[in-house]
Design an enzyme around this catalytic site. Structure first.
Site, mmCIF file in Angstrom:
data_model
loop_
_atom_site.group_PDB
_atom_site.id
_atom_site.type_symbol
_atom_site.label_atom_id
_atom_site.label_comp_id
_atom_site.label_asym_id
_atom_site.label_seq_id
_atom_site.Cartn_x
_atom_site.Cartn_y
_atom_site.Cartn_z
ATOM 1 N N LYS A 113 1.272 -1.454 10.461
ATOM 2 C CA LYS A 113 1.065 -1.184 9.031
ATOM 3 C C LYS A 113 2.366 -1.403 8.269
ATOM 4 C CE LYS A 113 -0.790 2.504 6.022
ATOM 5 N NZ LYS A 113 -1.347 3.878 6.012
ATOM 6 N N SER A 189 -5.559 4.405 3.936
ATOM 7 C CA SER A 189 -4.705 3.340 3.458
ATOM 8 C C SER A 189 -4.371 2.324 4.543
ATOM 9 C CB SER A 189 -3.409 3.944 2.914
ATOM 10 O OG SER A 189 -2.710 4.637 3.941
ATOM 11 N N SER A 213 -6.003 8.422 6.724
ATOM 12 C CA SER A 213 -5.761 6.991 6.737
ATOM 13 C C SER A 213 -5.600 6.309 8.091
ATOM 14 C CB SER A 213 -4.542 6.669 5.862
ATOM 15 O OG SER A 213 -4.795 7.076 4.540
#
Length: 526
Positions: A113, A189, A213
């Site tokens: 990420k 996210s 997330s």
């Protein structure tokens, strides 16, 4: 812009001759070929041992998939690929040739990420304000993965500054879609990591979870997602949202692979004070808990308080089937568990600490970081319109504890959070259960652009505030083949029990399947 290095193109010419192709049969003998799609860490290591695939061929094959699928389908999961990945793969091939020993994660390509610092590789947290920023050193978890032999293959798209649990839209890369149905969201996210791992752009991924997330996107993309106990893993070098809640961890296609990642990234890190609480509580080997009969005699509580909050009928049906499956696999189901004063304790748990946490992070990044604080981020104007209100709110609002109020601290120091956790664990003791279950989402993934469709997110309510571990695993599929997830909540530092339960459930149900549009056979017309 995503580009495939020239060295990879040469390797691709030999992929189908040498056997490490995305569409050949799984290795089962020295002459068998290796299948990239849905390959596990063990599949890859077995292929290395048998000589049916090399590290360089593996990395090249993943890069080929990214080139073939990510932008052409508008999935948009990847921000940037790692130009050093092939050189690292060459080094790992040479190491294995010399030593005949595979490290725990030898040449395992990881999708990271874009809020994890990666040395020499752009890290933006989804913001144009950080475009071009290349950290001087890796985040703790990234460093530990590299030491175990893993390769950072690519950085994945995310909700900008990790603000949204519903969508993964950034000013750096646009919007990520759901590979199971491109008309729907992958959640946020960590939606880019989820979409990439689900579409087999890498073997495993790293996400972060402030409220939802890791688990939300994993549920929406038929993945396993581990939110571990707050303090079990270090957050050093991760762009924060609320450090009082933030946890980084694995997103994978199997419980076994997620467990192997967790095993590497846990442990005390002086750079993250919360990890001091994990000392003496981390087993050397989490893989010992991967037991197919791990549900036999297990007592599991059904948490109807969450599962009955206006569930979609198809999700509800999957949840009831999951309960039946757990029972069939040997579990004793306690239906249902109630937490005393739950509604009261679960309220007023959020605090606005982004201003403090992001300013501290940026201040630690040295002179080359493009923006030095939140004021400069806002002044730059480099952000997506949907987060403008959030940015300006955080710029003006910072929680300051008044005398006599709760401390707005983490799960170890905030009295309200301690009381909340104590109530949940007291209920687990009262009913004598090893875990509590509920749907990760009570509703299927929303349609792209439908912010009103954000419904049924159960991940935000307990674990982020109490600090307890919560794992999600695939539970099946709803309308239009959209995935749903089953969440297991455990006691503090009781990851071993959650690993046993989730692994046994996964092995007993085998719900995970790849998104049809992102299979090689469909793409090539075969």
């Amino acid at each position: 812009m995503l580009r495939t290095p020239t060295s990879i193109l040469f390797l691709l010419l030999g992929l189908f001759i040498l056997g490490c192709s995305p569409e050949t049969k799984k290795a089962s003998s020295p002459t068998a070929k290796f299948e990239l799609e849905e390959a596990t860490i063990e599949d890859i290591h077995q292929a290395f041992r048998e000589g049916t695939c090399s590290c360089q061929q593996l990395v090249a094959a993943y890069f080929e998939r990214i080139e073939q699928f990510d932008k052409p389908t508008r999935l948009n999961a990847i921000v940037v690929t790692n130009p050093e990945a092939m050189e690292r793969a060459k080094q790992l091939d040479e190491e294995f040739a010399d030593t005949k020993v595979l490290r725990p994660l030898h040449c395992i390509p990881v999708i990271v990420k874009d809020n994890y610092n990666t040395e020499g590789l752009q890290t933006t947290a989804g913001s144009l304000a950080l475009k071009g920023f290349k950290p001087a050193e890796d985040a703790y978890q990234v460093r530990k993965l590299k030491e175990a032999g893993a390769i950072v293959l690519a950085k994945s798209n995310m909700a900008e500054w990790a603000f949204s649990p519903m969508v993964s839209i950034s000013s750096i890369a646009g919007e990520t879609l759901n590979p199971y149905n491109l008309e729907h969201v992958p959640a946020g996210s960590s939606g880019g990591t989820a979409a990439a791992v689900a579409a087999n752009f890498g073997t495993v991924g790293l996400g972060t979870d402030t409220g939802n997330s890791i688990r939300g996107p994993s549920s929406h993309n038929s993945l396993v997602g581990f939110r571990s106990t707050l303090g079990l893993t270090s957050r050093a070098g991760i762009v924060p949202l609320y450090l009082r809640n933030d946890v980084g961890g694995p997103m994978a296609r199997t419980v076994e692979d997620a467990t192997k990642i967790l095993e590497v990234i846990t442990g005390y890190d002086p750079a993250d004070p919360l990890t001091k609480y994990s000392q003496g509580k981390v087993p050397q080997n989490y893989q010992q808990y991967l037991k197919k009969n791990g549900l036999k005699g297990a007592r599991i509580g059904v948490f109807r308080t969450l599962s009955e909050k206006n569930p979609d009928p198809q999700v509800k049906a999957l949840f009831e089937q999951a309960i039946a499956d757990l029972r069939a696999l040997g579990a004793v189901i306690v239906d249902s568990v109630e937490v005393t004063n739950f509604d009261e304790l679960s309220q007023d748990q959020w605090c606005d600490v982004f201003l403090h946490d992001i300013n501290e992070y940026l201040a630690a990044q040295g002179p080359n970081v493009p923006v030095k604080n939140l004021d400069e981020i806002v002044a730059s104007g480099k952000y997506s319109p949907y987060i403008e209100e959030n940015l300006k709110y955080f710029q003006q609002n910072q929680f300051v504890a008044e005398e006599g109020s709760h401390a707005c601290g983490d799960a170890y120091n905030d009295p309200r959070r301690i009381a909340y956790r104590n109530a949940v664990e007291a209920a687990m003791e009262k009913y004598d259960v090893g875990a509590i279950i509920y749907p990760t989402w009570n509703n299927p993934p929303a349609k792209v652009g439908d912010f009103a469709g954000y419904k049924g997110d159960n991940s935000q309510i307990i674990a982020p505030h109490t600090g307890q571990p919560a794992f999600t695993v695939p539970m099946g599929y709803t309308y239009d083949n959209l995935p749903a997830g089953l969440q297991f909540l455990g006691r503090m530092y009781d990851e071993p029990t959650l690993i046993k339960y989730t692994y046994a459930y996964e092995q007993g149900t085998k719900h995970r399947k790849p998104p049809v549009r992102f299979t090689k056979s469909v793409a090539s017309g075969r």
